[in-house]
Design a protein around this motif. Structure first.
Motif, short mmCIF file in Angstrom:
data_model
loop_
_atom_site.label_atom_id
_atom_site.label_comp_id
_atom_site.label_asym_id
_atom_site.label_seq_id
_atom_site.Cartn_x
_atom_site.Cartn_y
_atom_site.Cartn_z
N ILE A 100 -64.45 45.87 51.77
CA ILE A 100 -64.28 45.02 50.60
C ILE A 100 -64.44 43.58 51.05
O ILE A 100 -63.82 43.16 52.03
CB ILE A 100 -62.88 45.20 49.96
N ASP A 101 -65.32 42.86 50.39
CA ASP A 101 -65.55 41.48 50.78
C ASP A 101 -65.27 40.60 49.57
O ASP A 101 -65.91 40.74 48.52
CB ASP A 101 -67.00 41.34 51.25
N TYR A 102 -64.30 39.76 49.72
CA TYR A 102 -63.94 38.87 48.62
C TYR A 102 -64.76 37.59 48.71
O TYR A 102 -64.65 36.83 49.67
CB TYR A 102 -62.45 38.57 48.66
N VAL A 103 -65.56 37.36 47.71
CA VAL A 103 -66.40 36.17 47.67
C VAL A 103 -65.76 35.16 46.72
O VAL A 103 -65.62 35.43 45.53
CB VAL A 103 -67.82 36.52 47.18
N HIS A 104 -65.36 34.06 47.30
CA HIS A 104 -64.65 33.07 46.49
C HIS A 104 -65.62 32.00 46.00
O HIS A 104 -66.34 31.41 46.79
CB HIS A 104 -63.55 32.44 47.34
N ILE A 105 -65.61 31.81 44.72
CA ILE A 105 -66.48 30.77 44.15
C ILE A 105 -65.62 29.82 43.34
O ILE A 105 -64.91 30.23 42.43
CB ILE A 105 -67.54 31.39 43.21
N GLU A 106 -65.71 28.57 43.72
CA GLU A 106 -64.96 27.60 42.90
C GLU A 106 -65.84 26.41 42.59
O GLU A 106 -66.27 25.69 43.47
CB GLU A 106 -63.68 27.17 43.60
N ARG A 107 -66.10 26.27 41.38
CA ARG A 107 -67.07 25.29 40.92
C ARG A 107 -66.76 23.88 41.42
O ARG A 107 -67.60 23.19 41.96
CB ARG A 107 -67.09 25.30 39.38
N SER A 108 -65.52 23.50 41.26
CA SER A 108 -65.17 22.11 41.51
C SER A 108 -65.41 21.69 42.96
O SER A 108 -65.55 20.52 43.26
CB SER A 108 -63.70 21.89 41.16
N GLU A 109 -65.47 22.63 43.85
CA GLU A 109 -65.63 22.27 45.27
C GLU A 109 -67.07 22.03 45.66
O GLU A 109 -67.35 21.57 46.75
CB GLU A 109 -65.08 23.40 46.15
N ILE A 110 -67.97 22.45 44.78
CA ILE A 110 -69.37 22.46 45.21
C ILE A 110 -70.18 21.31 44.59
O ILE A 110 -70.17 21.11 43.39
CB ILE A 110 -70.03 23.81 44.86
N GLU A 111 -70.83 20.58 45.43
CA GLU A 111 -71.74 19.53 44.99
C GLU A 111 -73.17 20.00 45.26
O GLU A 111 -73.48 20.45 46.36
CB GLU A 111 -71.46 18.24 45.78
N GLU A 112 -74.01 19.96 44.23
CA GLU A 112 -75.39 20.39 44.44
C GLU A 112 -76.28 19.19 44.69
O GLU A 112 -76.28 18.24 43.91
CB GLU A 112 -75.89 21.19 43.23
N THR A 113 -77.03 19.26 45.77
CA THR A 113 -77.78 18.07 46.17
C THR A 113 -79.27 18.34 46.38
O THR A 113 -79.93 17.60 47.09
CB THR A 113 -77.23 17.52 47.50
N GLY A 114 -79.76 19.41 45.77
CA GLY A 114 -81.19 19.65 45.91
C GLY A 114 -81.50 21.13 46.03
O GLY A 114 -80.68 21.98 45.67
N GLU A 115 -82.67 21.40 46.51
CA GLU A 115 -83.17 22.77 46.62
C GLU A 115 -82.24 23.66 47.44
O GLU A 115 -81.75 23.24 48.50
CB GLU A 115 -84.56 22.76 47.30
N HIS A 116 -82.00 24.81 46.92
CA HIS A 116 -81.21 25.78 47.69
C HIS A 116 -81.51 27.18 47.21
O HIS A 116 -82.19 27.38 46.20
CB HIS A 116 -79.72 25.48 47.58
N ASP A 117 -81.01 28.15 47.90
CA ASP A 117 -81.11 29.54 47.44
C ASP A 117 -79.81 30.25 47.79
O ASP A 117 -78.88 29.64 48.31
CB ASP A 117 -82.33 30.23 48.05
N LEU A 118 -79.75 31.55 47.50
CA LEU A 118 -78.51 32.28 47.76
C LEU A 118 -78.61 33.17 48.99
O LEU A 118 -77.97 34.21 49.08
CB LEU A 118 -78.12 33.11 46.53
N GLU A 119 -79.40 32.70 49.93
CA GLU A 119 -79.59 33.48 51.15
C GLU A 119 -78.25 33.81 51.82
O GLU A 119 -78.08 34.88 52.40
CB GLU A 119 -80.50 32.70 52.10
N LEU A 145 -71.02 33.95 39.62
CA LEU A 145 -71.96 32.99 40.19
C LEU A 145 -72.34 31.91 39.18
O LEU A 145 -72.60 30.76 39.54
CB LEU A 145 -73.24 33.70 40.66
N PHE A 146 -72.37 32.30 37.90
CA PHE A 146 -72.78 31.35 36.87
C PHE A 146 -71.77 30.21 36.73
O PHE A 146 -72.11 29.14 36.27
CB PHE A 146 -73.00 32.05 35.53
N SER A 147 -70.53 30.50 37.08
CA SER A 147 -69.56 29.42 36.99
C SER A 147 -69.59 28.56 38.25
O SER A 147 -69.08 27.45 38.27
CB SER A 147 -68.16 29.99 36.77
N GLY A 148 -70.18 29.07 39.31
CA GLY A 148 -70.19 28.34 40.56
C GLY A 148 -71.46 27.52 40.78
O GLY A 148 -71.44 26.56 41.55
N PHE A 149 -72.53 27.89 40.11
CA PHE A 149 -73.78 27.18 40.33
C PHE A 149 -74.33 26.69 39.01
O PHE A 149 -74.53 27.46 38.08
CB PHE A 149 -74.80 28.11 41.01
N SER A 150 -74.56 25.39 38.95
CA SER A 150 -75.00 24.84 37.67
C SER A 150 -76.50 24.97 37.46
O SER A 150 -76.97 24.95 36.33
CB SER A 150 -74.58 23.37 37.56
#
Lengths: 568, 106
Positions: A100-119, A145-150
């Protein structure tokens, strides 16, 4: 085997059995193998449990390790939540059958600054898969994921890539998704998963909540399209039907007694077929439960197990009442051959009730199941639903070679045949108990309405409940119809008198004949005497005349002699 | 903890972790952009650690890395997370708390 599968080609859709009760039946074998399946439903509809059970069963039953990517609950929370269902996740994790792998996503912590992927996510899932050699993967739920990535553009492209990647990876996956307002899922996950979509719902009807499951789509496979009720209890998920709705039940030629000799006699002299479904319908107080008692008694006496499901009376009440007609079932209950289960259907939802019944049958493995009365369901929910549930239950009982004995309380006096139409077609044998009212009495009559494969009697018998149990009497078929009760007794007396009268008459005539014969005989004797005396008389006369004649002759001789002497 | 005010302290040392997946163009761009920003704003008091998840996949778990590239400001505290190739310098500065302005922007 894996290689072979690939060689054989793309046309055959391999399926991965879920091991969840009922789900494999309605999907025709399980989820599409090595493909993602979308499991959608509103909050609390059971998505997480179903997905988790898919992994647990896979690990335990099919030796297929699994990966659970949890986006909403932590490992500890999950372990705790399903412990009540008897799933020991800790053990499976220790045995390297589950991760079991718990993947934590919290929108407020993440700043998006350009090209990225979900590798990063891909690598993480990949690592989890490799860790246990997983064949099954659950992603619960990707929508987090939709709440974590704009940047939804990137996200959607990555999701598409993810599903492709999962397929290439060869894992059977379940992706969960929250039910959306107008679409199946809030974020349209269904557009990425084209192979199989399953919808879970939690619907309220008459203040009873039932969980339902529907296969919205299953590409390349036939599947059931109905809504199926399902239940979550201390044993995981059960979807009805637990058995498939096919007609390939095995059949038995063995016959079993109904416990009432005269009834067996009516059924070709040998009783019911083992494993058949028997319906007894009748109005209130016609003796349905008494027949159930006989059936139970007879089965227990043969050493078979009987499960008696009562929906209107408590087991104590039934046993007391049956005791009054000479059926003492307590002994069998003590020996463990008879199990009573009494509860009102309305306490639970219909599905919950039926599922618990399936479980009882599975656990006890009876040879005979008695449901008394079956229409307890009908009063409860809407009728169509209830009937389909009954169909499934009967089907289940039948497919397990269990003899089903069902009673049906009918409403009016003569409408039995129409009200039972829907379930009666499922029944192999249908006995009708009816009231026969006449001369201010109410009597019971029993007849065999149908009986598949048995040369049954077409007669109505009078049904008597005595202190020694049920008795069936031959009924009188007179010019006015059948006679029962006191009229039958009166008729019997009348017939006896008539018989005696006839016998008397015969005797009289015989006497007359004898007398006449005697008279004639005497006459004959008299005549003979007369003849004899006449004969003697005539003979005497003849003799006298003969003598006279002789004398004359003699005289003539004497005269002649004297004349010659004189002449010489 | 309370002695470490985010923005100004001259003696603060920065530890930045850049998560990448191999030598992908995005990863290379991110590294270049990061290097440039650090040279400009944090000269002499920073350290960049590159973590290649293709080589060490298990390392992504602790920092909950999903997107690639992801930059983590490990020190000074609190930990900050920035995703993307860092080409939007303004956002990177906001994300790293190097520029207190533009807070209202999204």
């Amino acid at each position: 085997m894996e290689e072979k599968r690939k060689e054989v080609g793309l046309e055959i859709l391999e399926k991965s059995p879920t091991g969840i009760k009922g789900l494999d039946d309605i999907t025709g074998g399980g989820l599409p193998q090595a493909r993602p399946t979308l499991l959608c439903g509103s909050a609390g509809s059971g998505k997480t449990l179903m997905a988790l059970e898919f992994l647990v069963r896979g690990a335990v039953l099919f030796n297929e390790p699994g990966v659970y990517m949890a986006f909403e609950e932590t490992e500890q929370e999950l372990i705790r939540n399903v412990a009540s269902l008897g799933f020991d996740l800790k053990k499976l994790i220790a045995e390297k059958k589950l991760t079991i792998d718990y993947v934590h996503i919290e929108r407020s912590e993440i700043e998006e600054t350009g090209e990225h992927d979900l590798e990063g996510l891909f690598i993480r899932i990949n690592q989890a898969i490799d860790q246990v050699g997983a064949k099954r993967v659950v992603l619960d739920t990707l929508e987090a994921l939709f709440s974590g990535f704009s940047n939804t553009g990137i996200l959607r492209a990555e999701l598409r890539r993810l599903f492709r990647w999962l397929k290439n990876k060869g894992v059977t996956a379940i992706i969960t998704g929250e039910r959306g307002e107008s679409a199946l899922t809030r974020h349209g996950l269904e557009e990425y998963v084209s192979d199989c979509v399953i919808l879970l719902e939690h619907v309220e009807r008459n203040h009873i909540y039932t969980r339902r499951l529907r296969i919205v789509k299953y590409r390349g496979s036939k599947h059931e399209t109905n809504d199926f009720p399902f239940l979550i209890d201390d044993d995981g998920i059960s979807i009805l039907p637990i058995t498939s709705l096919t007609l390939d039940h095995g059949v038995s030629n063995e016959r079993i007694s109904s416990g009432v000799a005269a009834l067996d006699e009516m059924l070709g002299g040998a009783g019911f077929y083992r494993g058949s479904s028997i319906l007894i319908s009748g109005t209130a107080g016609t003796g349905k439960t008494s027949l159930c008692g006989h059936m139970a008694e007879a089965a227990c006496r043969r050493g078979e197990k009987v499960l008696y499901l009562s929906f209107e009376e408590s087991s104590k009440q039934i046993m007391r009442n049956l005791g009054s007609i000479g059926l003492h079932l307590e002994q069998w209950q003590k020996k463990g051959l008879l199990q009573f289960h009494a509860e009102r259907v309305s306490i639970y939802g219909l599905e919950a009730h039926l599922t618990s019944m399936h479980k009882l049958i599975d656990a006890f493995k009876p040879a005979v199941v008695i449901l008394d009365p079956i229409n307890a369901y009908l009063s409860n929910d809407d009728e169509l639903e209830a009937k389909t549930m009954i169909v499934r239950l009967i089907d289940y009982i039948k497919s397990n070679y269990i003899t089903g004995f069902f009673t049906n309380l009918t409403a009016g006096a003569s409408v039995e045949e129409t009200t039972d139409m829907k379930i009666s077609s499922l029944m192999d044998c249908w006995l009708l108990l009816r009231d026969i009212e006449e001369n201010g009495e109410r009597n019971r009559g029993l007849y065999v309405l149908k009986s598949r494969g048995i040369a049954n009697s077409n007669q109505i018998r009078e049904f008597l409940i005595t202190a020694q149990g049920v008795e069936l009497k031959e009924v009188y078929l007179g010019s006015t119809g059948i006679l029962t009760g006191s009229s039958r007794e009166v008729q019997e007396l009348l017939d006896q008198e008539e018989e005696m009268r006839l016998e008397e008459k015969i005797k009289q005539l015989e006497l007359v004949l004898e007398r006449k014969q005697k008279a004639i005989q005497t006459q004959i004797e008299l005549s003979e005497m007369q003849m004899k005396s006449d004969e003697i008389e005539i003979k005497d006369k003849i003799d006298a005349l003969k003598r006279q004649h002789k004398r004359i002759d003699l005289k003539r001789q004497v005269a002649q002699t004297s004349r010659t002497k004189k002449g010489a | 903890m309370d002695g470490k005010t985010r923005n100004s302290s001259e003696d603060e040392f920065w530890i930045l972790k850049l998560y990448v997946a191999g030598q992908s163009p995005k990863s290379v761009t991110a590294f270049r952009n990061l290097k440039k920003i650090c040279e400009e704003h944090l000269e002499g008091k920073y350290q960049i650690k590159i973590i290649d998840l293709l080589k060490n996949p298990q390392l992504g778990k602790g920092d909950q890395i999903l997107a690639i590239p992801t930059l983590i400001r490990q020190l000074p505290e609190p930990v900050k997370k920035i995703i993307g190739d860092l080409s939007n310098t303004e956002r990177v500065l906001v994300g790293l708390d190097l520029q207190p302005a533009k807070k209202g922007s999204f």
